[in-house]
Design a protein around this motif. Structure first.
Motif, PDB file in Angstrom:
ATOM      1  N   LYS A 275      -9.460   5.127 -12.759  1.00  0.00           N
ATOM      2  CA  LYS A 275      -9.347   5.306 -14.214  1.00  0.00           C
ATOM      3  C   LYS A 275      -9.189   3.980 -14.953  1.00  0.00           C
ATOM      4  O   LYS A 275      -9.075   3.954 -16.170  1.00  0.00           O
ATOM      5  CB  LYS A 275      -8.159   6.223 -14.532  1.00  0.00           C
ATOM      6  N   GLY A 276      -9.149   2.877 -14.192  1.00  0.00           N
ATOM      7  CA  GLY A 276      -8.979   1.577 -14.824  1.00  0.00           C
ATOM      8  C   GLY A 276      -7.539   1.228 -15.121  1.00  0.00           C
ATOM      9  O   GLY A 276      -7.264   0.330 -15.917  1.00  0.00           O
ATOM     10  N   ILE A 277      -6.601   1.922 -14.485  1.00  0.00           N
ATOM     11  CA  ILE A 277      -5.178   1.649 -14.697  1.00  0.00           C
ATOM     12  C   ILE A 277      -4.704   0.660 -13.629  1.00  0.00           C
ATOM     13  O   ILE A 277      -4.876   0.901 -12.435  1.00  0.00           O
ATOM     14  CB  ILE A 277      -4.351   2.944 -14.626  1.00  0.00           C
ATOM     15  N   HIS A 278      -4.120  -0.431 -14.066  1.00  0.00           N
ATOM     16  CA  HIS A 278      -3.576  -1.410 -13.126  1.00  0.00           C
ATOM     17  C   HIS A 278      -2.308  -0.853 -12.478  1.00  0.00           C
ATOM     18  O   HIS A 278      -1.646   0.031 -13.042  1.00  0.00           O
ATOM     19  CB  HIS A 278      -3.255  -2.723 -13.846  1.00  0.00           C
ATOM     20  N   ILE A 279      -1.939  -1.391 -11.329  1.00  0.00           N
ATOM     21  CA  ILE A 279      -0.755  -0.906 -10.602  1.00  0.00           C
ATOM     22  C   ILE A 279       0.100  -2.100 -10.177  1.00  0.00           C
ATOM     23  O   ILE A 279      -0.412  -3.091  -9.666  1.00  0.00           O
ATOM     24  CB  ILE A 279      -1.146  -0.085  -9.359  1.00  0.00           C
ATOM     25  N   ILE A 280       1.396  -1.967 -10.386  1.00  0.00           N
ATOM     26  CA  ILE A 280       2.382  -2.936  -9.888  1.00  0.00           C
ATOM     27  C   ILE A 280       3.474  -2.136  -9.189  1.00  0.00           C
ATOM     28  O   ILE A 280       3.932  -1.114  -9.730  1.00  0.00           O
ATOM     29  CB  ILE A 280       2.977  -3.767 -11.038  1.00  0.00           C
ATOM     30  N   THR A 281       3.894  -2.576  -8.010  1.00  0.00           N
ATOM     31  CA  THR A 281       4.868  -1.773  -7.276  1.00  0.00           C
ATOM     32  C   THR A 281       5.655  -2.578  -6.253  1.00  0.00           C
ATOM     33  O   THR A 281       5.128  -3.531  -5.679  1.00  0.00           O
ATOM     34  CB  THR A 281       4.154  -0.615  -6.549  1.00  0.00           C
ATOM     35  N   PRO A 282       6.923  -2.184  -6.031  1.00  0.00           N
ATOM     36  CA  PRO A 282       7.671  -2.659  -4.872  1.00  0.00           C
ATOM     37  C   PRO A 282       7.682  -1.600  -3.759  1.00  0.00           C
ATOM     38  O   PRO A 282       8.354  -1.784  -2.739  1.00  0.00           O
ATOM     39  CB  PRO A 282       9.079  -2.849  -5.450  1.00  0.00           C
ATOM     40  N   ASN A 283       6.946  -0.497  -3.983  1.00  0.00           N
ATOM     41  CA  ASN A 283       6.899   0.621  -3.036  1.00  0.00           C
ATOM     42  C   ASN A 283       6.081   0.226  -1.797  1.00  0.00           C
ATOM     43  O   ASN A 283       4.875   0.020  -1.880  1.00  0.00           O
ATOM     44  CB  ASN A 283       6.285   1.843  -3.724  1.00  0.00           C
TER      45      ASN A 283
ATOM     46  N   ALA B  28       6.634  -7.630  -4.734  1.00  0.00           N
ATOM     47  CA  ALA B  28       8.007  -7.237  -4.407  1.00  0.00           C
ATOM     48  C   ALA B  28       8.092  -6.302  -3.204  1.00  0.00           C
ATOM     49  O   ALA B  28       9.191  -5.873  -2.843  1.00  0.00           O
ATOM     50  CB  ALA B  28       8.655  -6.576  -5.626  1.00  0.00           C
ATOM     51  N   THR B  29       6.967  -5.963  -2.570  1.00  0.00           N
ATOM     52  CA  THR B  29       7.039  -5.104  -1.383  1.00  0.00           C
ATOM     53  C   THR B  29       7.599  -5.855  -0.180  1.00  0.00           C
ATOM     54  O   THR B  29       8.114  -5.253   0.751  1.00  0.00           O
ATOM     55  CB  THR B  29       5.655  -4.536  -1.022  1.00  0.00           C
ATOM     56  N   VAL B  30       7.477  -7.182  -0.179  1.00  0.00           N
ATOM     57  CA  VAL B  30       8.000  -8.008   0.919  1.00  0.00           C
ATOM     58  C   VAL B  30       8.806  -9.144   0.300  1.00  0.00           C
ATOM     59  O   VAL B  30       8.261  -9.959  -0.443  1.00  0.00           O
ATOM     60  CB  VAL B  30       6.860  -8.596   1.781  1.00  0.00           C
ATOM     61  N   GLY B  31      10.105  -9.190   0.586  1.00  0.00           N
ATOM     62  CA  GLY B  31      10.903 -10.309   0.104  1.00  0.00           C
ATOM     63  C   GLY B  31      11.360 -10.206  -1.323  1.00  0.00           C
ATOM     64  O   GLY B  31      11.720 -11.232  -1.915  1.00  0.00           O
TER      65      GLY B  31
ATOM     66  N   LYS C 147       7.112  -3.882   6.318  1.00  0.00           N
ATOM     67  CA  LYS C 147       6.775  -5.202   5.780  1.00  0.00           C
ATOM     68  C   LYS C 147       5.874  -5.975   6.733  1.00  0.00           C
ATOM     69  O   LYS C 147       4.987  -6.718   6.311  1.00  0.00           O
ATOM     70  CB  LYS C 147       8.057  -5.976   5.481  1.00  0.00           C
ATOM     71  N   VAL C 148       6.103  -5.795   8.033  1.00  0.00           N
ATOM     72  CA  VAL C 148       5.227  -6.421   9.020  1.00  0.00           C
ATOM     73  C   VAL C 148       3.811  -5.874   8.889  1.00  0.00           C
ATOM     74  O   VAL C 148       2.824  -6.623   8.923  1.00  0.00           O
ATOM     75  CB  VAL C 148       5.782  -6.190  10.448  1.00  0.00           C
ATOM     76  N   VAL C 149       3.674  -4.570   8.700  1.00  0.00           N
ATOM     77  CA  VAL C 149       2.351  -3.955   8.535  1.00  0.00           C
ATOM     78  C   VAL C 149       1.678  -4.486   7.272  1.00  0.00           C
ATOM     79  O   VAL C 149       0.487  -4.810   7.275  1.00  0.00           O
ATOM     80  CB  VAL C 149       2.468  -2.418   8.485  1.00  0.00           C
ATOM     81  N   ILE C 150       2.440  -4.590   6.178  1.00  0.00           N
ATOM     82  CA  ILE C 150       1.881  -5.085   4.913  1.00  0.00           C
ATOM     83  C   ILE C 150       1.350  -6.500   5.086  1.00  0.00           C
ATOM     84  O   ILE C 150       0.228  -6.830   4.675  1.00  0.00           O
ATOM     85  CB  ILE C 150       2.943  -5.029   3.805  1.00  0.00           C
ATOM     86  N   LEU C 151       2.144  -7.370   5.731  1.00  0.00           N
ATOM     87  CA  LEU C 151       1.713  -8.750   5.952  1.00  0.00           C
ATOM     88  C   LEU C 151       0.523  -8.821   6.898  1.00  0.00           C
ATOM     89  O   LEU C 151      -0.401  -9.626   6.700  1.00  0.00           O
ATOM     90  CB  LEU C 151       2.874  -9.572   6.504  1.00  0.00           C
ATOM     91  N   ALA C 152       0.541  -8.010   7.922  1.00  0.00           N
ATOM     92  CA  ALA C 152      -0.566  -8.009   8.887  1.00  0.00           C
ATOM     93  C   ALA C 152      -1.870  -7.597   8.204  1.00  0.00           C
ATOM     94  O   ALA C 152      -2.922  -8.217   8.415  1.00  0.00           O
ATOM     95  CB  ALA C 152      -0.245  -7.063  10.036  1.00  0.00           C
TER      96      ALA C 152
ATOM     97  N   ALA D 170      13.604  -6.249  -9.152  1.00  0.00           N
ATOM     98  CA  ALA D 170      13.061  -5.995 -10.492  1.00  0.00           C
ATOM     99  C   ALA D 170      12.445  -7.262 -11.071  1.00  0.00           C
ATOM    100  O   ALA D 170      11.420  -7.213 -11.758  1.00  0.00           O
ATOM    101  CB  ALA D 170      14.152  -5.462 -11.413  1.00  0.00           C
ATOM    102  N   GLY D 171      13.065  -8.405 -10.778  1.00  0.00           N
ATOM    103  CA  GLY D 171      12.502  -9.668 -11.248  1.00  0.00           C
ATOM    104  C   GLY D 171      11.137  -9.936 -10.650  1.00  0.00           C
ATOM    105  O   GLY D 171      10.236 -10.483 -11.308  1.00  0.00           O
ATOM    106  N   GLY D 172      10.946  -9.557  -9.376  1.00  0.00           N
ATOM    107  CA  GLY D 172       9.638  -9.700  -8.742  1.00  0.00           C
ATOM    108  C   GLY D 172       8.589  -8.833  -9.407  1.00  0.00           C
ATOM    109  O   GLY D 172       7.440  -9.254  -9.617  1.00  0.00           O
ATOM    110  N   VAL D 173       8.984  -7.611  -9.755  1.00  0.00           N
ATOM    111  CA  VAL D 173       8.068  -6.705 -10.463  1.00  0.00           C
ATOM    112  C   VAL D 173       7.751  -7.263 -11.847  1.00  0.00           C
ATOM    113  O   VAL D 173       6.596  -7.251 -12.301  1.00  0.00           O
ATOM    114  CB  VAL D 173       8.683  -5.301 -10.563  1.00  0.00           C
ATOM    115  N   PHE D 174       8.769  -7.764 -12.533  1.00  0.00           N
ATOM    116  CA  PHE D 174       8.597  -8.358 -13.858  1.00  0.00           C
ATOM    117  C   PHE D 174       7.613  -9.527 -13.780  1.00  0.00           C
ATOM    118  O   PHE D 174       6.723  -9.695 -14.623  1.00  0.00           O
ATOM    119  CB  PHE D 174       9.947  -8.822 -14.375  1.00  0.00           C
ATOM    120  N   SER D 175       7.765 -10.340 -12.742  1.00  0.00           N
ATOM    121  CA  SER D 175       6.861 -11.478 -12.556  1.00  0.00           C
ATOM    122  C   SER D 175       5.420 -11.014 -12.389  1.00  0.00           C
ATOM    123  O   SER D 175       4.488 -11.629 -12.920  1.00  0.00           O
ATOM    124  CB  SER D 175       7.296 -12.294 -11.340  1.00  0.00           C
TER     125      SER D 175
END
Length: 937
Positions: free
Chosen positions: A684-692, A721-724, A796-801, A919-924
Motif C-alpha cells: 500500500k506504500g506505507i513505510h514501516i519502522i519497528t523494534p519487533n 532497534a530490533t538488535v541493540g 537477533k542472531v537470525v536477524i543479523l545472519a 524508543a530512541g532507536g525507533v525515533f532515530s
C-alpha cells in the motif's frame, strides 16, 4: 514622468445611455429579432419610441464619433444637446511613475462595509495619482447574465430579477453614502439605467434572442454602478475623486468569441481626450467593459477587470499595478490541497504564466502582456489583510535585457529552484501508437487537426523520440469525442496495422512544477521524480518545454493530492509531513510518544519535519484522528476517545489520508501476528519502522517477501532497534556490505538483561540473586525466563545472519538456555520459578569458578559465522582483557570481523536495553525516514 498637452475643444454631448444604444443599433442582430424589435413601440424616454427616434440616433452616430468626443459622464437622460466651451484650456496629461493603478474585484466591493474599506485603502495610498479599476459587486455580473437568460427564454421573472439587482445597489448606496447630493445623483442614474435596461430586455424578451453585443452591454452595468458608488465613497472620506466609464476610453478588437486585443494607440488618444475634459488625481475606472473600434460596447471576457487594470497601467506608464483580492498572494500550491503551502514573495512574468495555465489562482496570462512592455510590476494583495505584502510579479534579468532589476534573489524571492506547483484534475490521456507513424510526415498534424475539429482543448503533449507514439492530455469530459474522431480519421491505418491503437486512459491529473531557475539547475527532474517515487506514485506521462520553466507529469487522479504534497515537501516549500500510526502503546510505545511530544516543535521549526500522529492502536483499544492527535494529552485522548481495536480500519485510515503523502506504521509490539501484515502495508506504500524482532526472525519466506517488496515499491522498512536497541548495529552492518566489505563473523552480547546479570555476577553473588535484582530494576521481562531462555538473543542472531546474506531460521541456530530444565514448564508461575531458581545456582557457580580459574569471565554471546553459514547462542568464557569482559551495567557490545577488519575487529558498544534507548532507536529511524523523504539530512 512623461506628459502630453491637450486642448479642450467644443464637443457634442448626448446622454450616456443614448450613445451606447446608438452604437448597439448598428451592431448585427438576426433578421427575426430585428423584425420583432422594429414592431415594438417604446416611449421616447425609453430610447426606442419610434422609427423616427431610432433613425435620428443612427444619424447622430457619425457626429458622436468625432475625434474630440470625450465628455464626462452625465446624469441627465434628456434629449441630445450641444455644450460648448468658450475658451480652450490646455491640460497636461501626465504619464509615469506618479501613477499607481489598483484593481478591486467583486469580493472586495461585495457590500457596504467592504466598499467603505476599499475607499479607505485608496485614500491611504500616498501615491500622487491613482487609477482604481473596480469590478461589479460580488455576484452582480452573474445576476445580470441570469436576467439576460430569463429574457431570452421569455421568462417573465426577468423583471423581478432586475428589480432585485436595483434594490441591492439602492440599499448599498443608501447605507454607504447617507443623505446628500452624491446619493441623489447615483440613485437618479441607477433609476434611468434600470429603465433603459428594462426597455432593452423587453425587446430581447420578444425577440427571444440577444446577440453578443447586447449581452455585453447589459452585463457591463454592474461595473458602472460599483464605480460610481466607490468614487462617492472616496469623496466622502475627503479625497477628490471622479469615475470613468471605460467604454469611452478603452478600445479593443475582438479576435474570437472569448478574447479581445487592446488597441493601445487608439485607447491612449481617447484617454488623453478624456483627461482633458476631466483632469483628476484619483480616477475610479470601470473594469471588464470597453468598446470596439466602431464604438460598440463590449467586455474584456474572462478576468476582464484584471486585464483592464493592466491596460490602464500600460497607458499611464504606472509605477505599479496592485490586484486586490481575498488571498494573501500567490501560493506555492493550492492551499486547499496543501495545508502548508506558502505565499510566494515574488514571481517572474513567465512563472506567473506557467502557474496560471495549470490552474493556479494567479493571473490570466494575458493580464501581464500590457505591463511587460514597460516592466511594470503587478502585486497581488489581500484586501482583508492589508498588512500582508503579497506577491509581486515582474520582469526577471534571466529573460529580459531591459529589466531594471539586477539582484536575482530580489527578483525571484527566496532561492527556490521550483517556485510552485499546480494541478489540473479530471483529465484523460489519449495515446496514438503504431510503427507506421515513424518517419511519416503529417501524422501528428492529422492527429491534432482531428482534435481541433472536435473542439477539444489539448493541455499537454508528449511524443516518443522513436515517433512510434503520440500522447496528449485532454479534459476527461471531452475524451470520448476525441477518441471516436481519431478512430474515424485513422480507420484505414488501424485496419491495415500501421496504427496499432488509439488508447484512452481516464481518471488522470496533471501536475506541473514551475520555476524560472529550473532552466539553469541540474537535477531538478531527478528530485521531482524521486519525490514521486518515494511517495509510491506512478507517473503516466511526462512533458517539458525547451524553456525548462516547467516540468509536467500525468498521474492517476486518486494520487493527485498525494503527489502534490509529496513534491511540495521535497522542494522545501513546506514542512516534510509524515503521517504516523503507532501500534503498541506499551512501555516502548508510550515512551516513544512522550519523546515525540517533547521534540515535535523543535523538529518542525529547526528541521522541517512534521510528524503527525494519526492513530494509536493497542491490543483492545485504538484512537484515530483525521489531522493529528494532540501529543500533549495523548494518554487522556486514548483513554477517553478510544474505540475497539480494528487493525483493518486502522490501516485504511492511515492509507486513505490524502492530506499527507507519506505514511508510516511504527510497530512497537513483540507480536508475530502484527508482523504478518508488513507485506500488505508495504504494498500500500506505507513505510514501516519497528523494534519487533518477530518479523525479521520469523518464517524465512515471509522475511524474503517483505524485503523484496521493499525494494520494488520504493517504501522504507527500518528495524534498527530490533538488535541493540538504540545502537547503530544494523546500519553499521549494512554500511559494510554496501561499501563492498565481506563479513566473516559477527559476535555480540545482544541482551541488556543478560549483560547486566553476568556483569554483576562477581564475588560471592549467586545467579538467582542477580536475576532477582535485575527483575526488581526492570531489566528483565515480566517473566525472566523470556530472557534466560536465550530465544531473544537467538532471534537477533537470525536477524543479523539474514542481513549478512544467510538464509537461516530460528531452528538453525543452536541456543543454550539458562533456564534449568526442571523449571521450563510453562505452567510454572513466575513466583514459583523465582522461588525455586536458587536450587540451581550451583550450575552457574561452577561455570563461573572454572572461568575465573582460567583468568576469564562468563558472557552470554550470540555468534553469526558467515563463512560456515552457522549461528549460535552460548555461555562462553572470555579473557578479562577482552572488550566483551569490559562491559558494565546493561551495555551491549558487538564486534564485526570482516575482510577489512580481521586483526582489529570493528566494535560497537553502548546501552542496549531499556525503554528510553529502544524508543530512541525507533525515533532515530523516524528521522532517517524523514530525511529520505525530503527533510534536510
Amino acid at each position: 514622468m512623461e506628459a502630453v498637452a491637450v486642448t479642450r475643444t467644443p464637443v457634442l454631448e448626448l446622454p450616456q445611455h443614448s450613445r451606447c444604444v446608438a452604437a448597439l443599433l448598428r451592431s448585427p442582430v438576426s433578421a427575426d429579432s430585428t423584425a420583432r424589435v422594429s414592431r415594438l413601440g417604446f416611449r421616447s424616454a425609453q430610447i426606442w419610441s419610434s422609427e423616427f427616434h431610432r433613425s435620428s440616433l443612427r444619424n447622430a452616430v457619425p457626429r458622436l464619433e468625432q475625434k474630440n468626443f470625450n465628455s464626462t459622464v452625465h446624469s441627465s437622460h434628456a434629449d441630445a444637446g450641444v455644450v460648448t466651451q468658450e475658451k480652450p484650456k490646455e491640460v497636461i496629461f501626465p504619464q509615469g511613475d506618479s501613477w499607481a493603478v489598483h484593481k478591486f474585484g467583486g469580493t472586495c466591493v461585495g457590500n457596504t462595509e467592504r466598499i467603505s474599506n476599499v475607499a479607505g485603502i485608496i485614500v491611504d495610498d500616498p501615491s500622487l495619482r491613482k487609477a482604481v479599476v473596480v469590478s461589479a459587486m460580488s455576484k452582480v455580473t452573474d445576476m445580470m447574465y441570469d436576467v439576460l437568460d430569463k429574457a431570452q427564454s421569455r421568462d417573465d421573472t426577468y423583471t423581478t430579477a432586475l428589480d432585485l439587482i436595483e434594490e441591492k445597489h439602492r440599499s448599498t448606496a443608501s447605507a454607504l453614502l447617507g443623505e446628500g447630493e452624491d446619493l441623489k445623483k447615483f440613485l437618479k442614474n441607477l433609476e434611468d439605467d434600470i429603465l433603459n435596461l428594462k426597455a432593452m430586455l423587453r425587446a430581447i424578451y420578444i425577440a427571444g434572442h440577444a446577440n453578443e453585443n447586447f449581452s455585453d452591454y447589459v452585463a457591463g452595468h454592474g461595473e458602472l454602478w460599483s464605480a460610481q458608488m466607490l468614487a462617492a465613497a472616496v469623496r466622502k472620506k475627503g479625497q477628490s475623486c471622479v469615475w470613468m466609464d471605460a467604454r469611452k476610453v478603452l478600445v479593443v478588437k475582438p479576435t474570437s468569441s472569448n478574447q479581445v486585443d487592446p488597441d493601445f494607440e487608439a485607447s491612449l488618444a481617447k484617454l488623453v481626450d478624456w483627461y482633458a475634459e476631466t483632469p483628476a488625481d484619483c480616477i475610479i475606472v470601470t473594469g471588464f467593459i470597453a468598446s470596439t473600434p466602431d464604438g460598440i460596447p463590449t467586455t474584456l471576457k474572462r478576468d476582464g477587470s484584471d486585464f483592464s487594470a493592466a491596460i490602464m497601467g500600460n497607458l499611464l506608464r504606472a509605477d505599479q499595478v496592485t490586484i486586490w483580492t481575498d488571498v494573501d498572494g500567490v501560493y506555492s500550491a493550492d492551499p486547499r490541497k496543501v495545508k502548508d503551502a506558502v505565499v510566494l514573495s515574488q514571481l517572474s512574468y513567465q512563472e506567473a504564466w506557467e502557474m496560471s495555465y495549470f490552474g493556479a489562482n494567479v493571473l490570466h496570462p494575458r493580464t501581464t502582456i500590457p505591463v511587460m512592455k514597460y516592466n511594470i510590476p503587478i502585486t497581488i494583495r489581500n484586501v482583508f489583510n492589508v498588512s500582508a505584502p503579497g506577491t509581486r510579479i515582474w520582469c526577471s534579468p534571466l529573460t529580459s535585457d531591459t529589466c531594471p532589476f539586477e539582484d536575482d534573489d530580489e527578483i525571484d524571492g527566496a532561492d527556490k529552484v521550483v517556485k510552485g506547483f499546480a494541478t489540473i484534475d479530471h483529465m484523460a490521456l489519449v495515446n496514438v501508437e503504431g510503427t507506421g507513424m515513424a518517419g511519416v510526415p503529417g501524422t501528428a498534424s492529422a492527429i491534432f487537426e482531428t482534435v481541433k475539429d472536435v473542439g477539444a482543448n489539448v493541455v499537454m503533449i508528449s511524443q516518443a523520440s522513436s515517433e512510434h507514439s503520440v500522447c496528449f492530455a485532454v479534459p476527461e469530459k471531452e475524451v470520448a469525442a476525441v477518441a471516436e474522431a481519431l478512430e474515424r480519421r485513422f480507420k484505414t491505418a488501424l485496419k491495415a496495422g500501421r496504427l496499432s491503437k488509439v488508447e484512452v486512459v481516464k481518471s488522470c491529473a496533471i501536475l506541473a512544477a514551475v520555476g524560472q531557475r529550473m532552466a539553469s539547475t541540474p537535477g531538478v527532474s531527478a528530485t521531482l521524480f524521486n519525490a514521486l517515487a518515494k511517495a509510491n506514485i506512478n507517473v503516466r506521462a511526462i512533458a517539458q518545454g525547451c524553456s525548462e520553466y516547467n516540468i509536467t507529469v500525468v498521474v492517476n487522479q486518486e494520487d493527485s493530492i498525494r503527489a502534490l504534497k509529496a513534491v511540495h515537501s521535497r522542494f522545501y516549500l513546506s514542512k516534510t509531513p509524515l503521517a504516523v500510526g503507532i501500534i503498541g502503546p506499551g512501555l516502548i510505545g508510550r515512551t516513544l510518544l512522550n519523546q515525540l511530544r517533547d521534540q515535535s516543535a523543535t523538529l518542525k521549526e529547526e528541521f522541517n519535519i512534521d510528524l503527525r500522529i494519526m492513530g494509536i492502536l493497542g491490543s483492545k483499544t485504538m484512537v484515530l484522528d483525521e489531522s493529528r492527535l494532540d501529543l500533549q494529552d495523548w494518554q487522556s485522548i486514548y483513554d477517553e476517545r478510544g474505540v475497539p481495536t480494528d487493525l483493518s480500519k486502522f490501516t485504511s485510515h492511515l492509507h486513505q489520508n490524502h492530506f499527507v503523502p507519506n505514511k508510516v506504521i511504527v510497530d512497537c509490539t513483540a507480536d508475530a501476528v502484527i508482523a504478518e501484515h508488513y507485506l500488505e502495508w508495504l504494498k500500500k506504500g506505507i513505510h514501516i519502522i519497528t523494534p519487533n524482532k518477530k518479523a525479521n526472525s520469523g518464517p524465512l519466506d515471509q522475511y524474503l517477501a517483505v524485503k523484496q517488496m521493499q525494494r520494488q515499491s520504493y517504501t522504507h522498512y527500518f528495524y534498527e532497534a530490533t538488535v541493540g536497541a538504540g545502537l547503530p548495529i544494523m546500519s553499521t552492518l549494512r554500511g559494510l556490505l554496501e561499501t563492498g566489505d565481506k563479513i566473516h563473523e559477527v559476535q555480540g552480547i545482544f541482551s541488556g538483561t543478560l549483560s547486566y546479570i553476568f556483569n554483576n555476577l562477581v564475588g560471592d553473588r549467586t545467579f538467582s540473586d542477580v536475576v532477582k535484582e535485575a527483575k526488581a530494576e526492570g531489566f528483565t521481562e515480566p517473566d525472566p525466563r523470556d530472557d534466560l531462555s536465550g530465544m531473544d538473543v537467538g532471534r537477533k542472531v537470525v536477524i543479523l545472519a539474514r542481513e549478512a546474506g544467510l538464509k537461516l531460521s530460528l531452528d538453525d541456530v543452536r541456543i543454550t538456555s539458562l533456564v534449568p530444565r526442571e523449571l521450563q514448564d510453562p505452567n510454572l508461575s513466575v513466583d514459583e520459578f523465582m522461588r525455586k531458581l536458587p536450587e540451581f545456582d550451583h550450575e552457574i557457580t561452577a561455570k563461573r569458578e572454572a572461568a575465573e580459574a582460567n583468568g576469564k569471565v562468563l558472557r552470554f554471546v550470540g555468534v553469526v559465522d558467515v563463512l560456515k553459514n552457522k549461528g549460535a547462542v552460548d555461555l562462553i568464557e572470555v579473557e578479562k582483557s577482552d572488550a566483551f569482559a569490559q562491559l558494565s551495567g546493561s551495555d551491549n557490545i558487538i564486534s564485526f570481523k570482516t575482510a577489512r577488519y580481521q586483526q582489529n575487529k570493528l566494535i560497537v558498544r553502548g546501552p542496549g536495553a531499556g525503554a528510553e534507548v529502544t524508543a530512541g532507536g525507533v525515533f532515530s529511524d523516524l528521522l532517517r525516514l524523514s530525511s529520505y523523504l525530503g527533510a534536510p539530512s
